[in-house]
Design an enzyme around this catalytic site. Structure first.
Site, PDB file in Angstrom:
ATOM      1  N   TYR A  34     -29.068   2.544 -17.652  1.00 38.17           N
ATOM      2  CA  TYR A  34     -28.187   1.459 -17.234  1.00 38.17           C
ATOM      3  C   TYR A  34     -28.633   0.841 -15.914  1.00 38.17           C
ATOM      4  O   TYR A  34     -28.217  -0.258 -15.576  1.00 38.17           O
ATOM      5  CB  TYR A  34     -26.745   1.935 -17.072  1.00 38.17           C
ATOM      6  CG  TYR A  34     -26.077   2.480 -18.302  1.00 38.17           C
ATOM      7  CD1 TYR A  34     -26.660   2.415 -19.564  1.00 38.17           C
ATOM      8  CD2 TYR A  34     -24.832   3.075 -18.199  1.00 38.17           C
ATOM      9  CE1 TYR A  34     -26.023   2.945 -20.672  1.00 38.17           C
ATOM     10  CE2 TYR A  34     -24.186   3.594 -19.305  1.00 38.17           C
ATOM     11  CZ  TYR A  34     -24.790   3.530 -20.537  1.00 38.17           C
ATOM     12  OH  TYR A  34     -24.144   4.049 -21.626  1.00 38.17           O
ATOM     13  N   LYS A  77     -26.823  10.287 -18.016  1.00 33.92           N
ATOM     14  CA  LYS A  77     -27.649  10.646 -19.172  1.00 33.92           C
ATOM     15  C   LYS A  77     -29.132  10.487 -18.854  1.00 33.92           C
ATOM     16  O   LYS A  77     -29.530   9.539 -18.178  1.00 33.92           O
ATOM     17  CB  LYS A  77     -27.286   9.756 -20.360  1.00 33.92           C
ATOM     18  CG  LYS A  77     -25.817   9.785 -20.713  1.00 33.92           C
ATOM     19  CD  LYS A  77     -25.468   8.695 -21.716  1.00 33.92           C
ATOM     20  CE  LYS A  77     -23.998   8.400 -21.713  1.00 33.92           C
ATOM     21  NZ  LYS A  77     -23.535   7.611 -20.591  1.00 33.92           N
ATOM     22  N   ASP A 136     -18.694   7.173 -16.193  1.00 34.83           N
ATOM     23  CA  ASP A 136     -19.793   7.430 -17.120  1.00 34.83           C
ATOM     24  C   ASP A 136     -20.897   6.405 -16.902  1.00 34.83           C
ATOM     25  O   ASP A 136     -20.648   5.200 -16.922  1.00 34.83           O
ATOM     26  CB  ASP A 136     -19.295   7.348 -18.567  1.00 34.83           C
ATOM     27  CG  ASP A 136     -20.418   7.572 -19.554  1.00 34.83           C
ATOM     28  OD1 ASP A 136     -20.689   8.745 -19.858  1.00 34.83           O
ATOM     29  OD2 ASP A 136     -21.037   6.586 -19.988  1.00 34.83           O
ATOM     30  N   GLY A 171     -16.598   3.552 -18.551  1.00 36.90           N
ATOM     31  CA  GLY A 171     -17.996   3.367 -18.919  1.00 36.90           C
ATOM     32  C   GLY A 171     -18.588   2.226 -18.108  1.00 36.90           C
ATOM     33  O   GLY A 171     -17.920   1.220 -17.873  1.00 36.90           O
ATOM     34  N   HIS A 199     -29.586  11.183 -23.735  1.00 39.07           N
ATOM     35  CA  HIS A 199     -28.960   9.930 -24.164  1.00 39.07           C
ATOM     36  C   HIS A 199     -29.072   9.637 -25.658  1.00 39.07           C
ATOM     37  O   HIS A 199     -28.109   9.219 -26.287  1.00 39.07           O
ATOM     38  CB  HIS A 199     -29.535   8.761 -23.363  1.00 39.07           C
ATOM     39  CG  HIS A 199     -28.618   7.577 -23.326  1.00 39.07           C
ATOM     40  ND1 HIS A 199     -28.583   6.720 -22.275  1.00 39.07           N
ATOM     41  CD2 HIS A 199     -27.693   7.119 -24.190  1.00 39.07           C
ATOM     42  CE1 HIS A 199     -27.692   5.769 -22.493  1.00 39.07           C
ATOM     43  NE2 HIS A 199     -27.136   6.000 -23.658  1.00 39.07           N
TER      44      HIS A 199
END
Length: 176
Positions: free
Chosen positions: A49, A72, A44, A18, A105
């Protein structure tokens, strides 16, 4: 590496890295390179982000077909008319031709889920994504999708000893 077969026949590695948004650029790139050297293949990330460019640097030099990349779509852009352009933006930032997994998301019941899911299924047909799903959906959100005949492959949620969502896991297993 362990894999889980999804309901569309694709497989997802059960171990992934992640890359939550709080990782600084150089640390993110370094973490990805180290993880890939250690054998990780699942990366991921998410549009929110704001680190797709870092991931692009981190995966440089690795064979794309040997990687599994999840990203996402952020809920602020969940408009059926924006799904493909948001996916294209993600692909460009990551420097890849396709995502292995593209997720919505966060749930937002004010958005037209069936239309958004239809647009995501078109991304599959065009080869821009291999599998689709959601992230952070509850049983009620998933039931809404089922009631609308929307088929997804993944509900990515936080699950660990301090947050055991066994009822959600049981529901997901029951509905593939």
């Amino acid at each position: 590496m362990f894999f889980k077969k999804l309901n569309d026949g694709n497989e997802v590695p059960m171990l992934g890295l992640g890359t939550w948004q709080q990782i600084e650029k150089e640390k993110c790139i370094h973490a990805i390179k180290i993880a890939l050297k250690m054998g990780y293949r699942h990366i991921d990330t998410a549009d929110i982000y704001q680190n797709h460019e870092y991931i692009k640097e981190g995966i440089k030099g690795f064979v794309r077909e040997q990687l599994y990349i999840t990203s996402k779509l952020w809920r602020d852009f969940l408009n059926p008319n924006l799904v493909e352009s948001q996916c294209d933006k993600i692909l460009f930032e990551l420097g890849v031709d396709y995502l292995d997994l593209c997720l919505v998301h966060w749930p937002d019941s004010t958005k037209p889920l069936s239309e958004i899911s239809y647009q995501m299924s078109l991304l599959k047909e065009k080869g821009k994504v291999k599998s689709i799903g959601v992230s952070n959906y509850t049983i009620n959100h998933l039931q809404d999708l089922i009631d609308q005949n929307i088929q997804i492959q993944v509900n990515q949620v936080e699950y660990h000893p301090y947050l055991n969502q066994s009822d959600l896991l049981e529901f997901c297993n029951r509905h593939s």
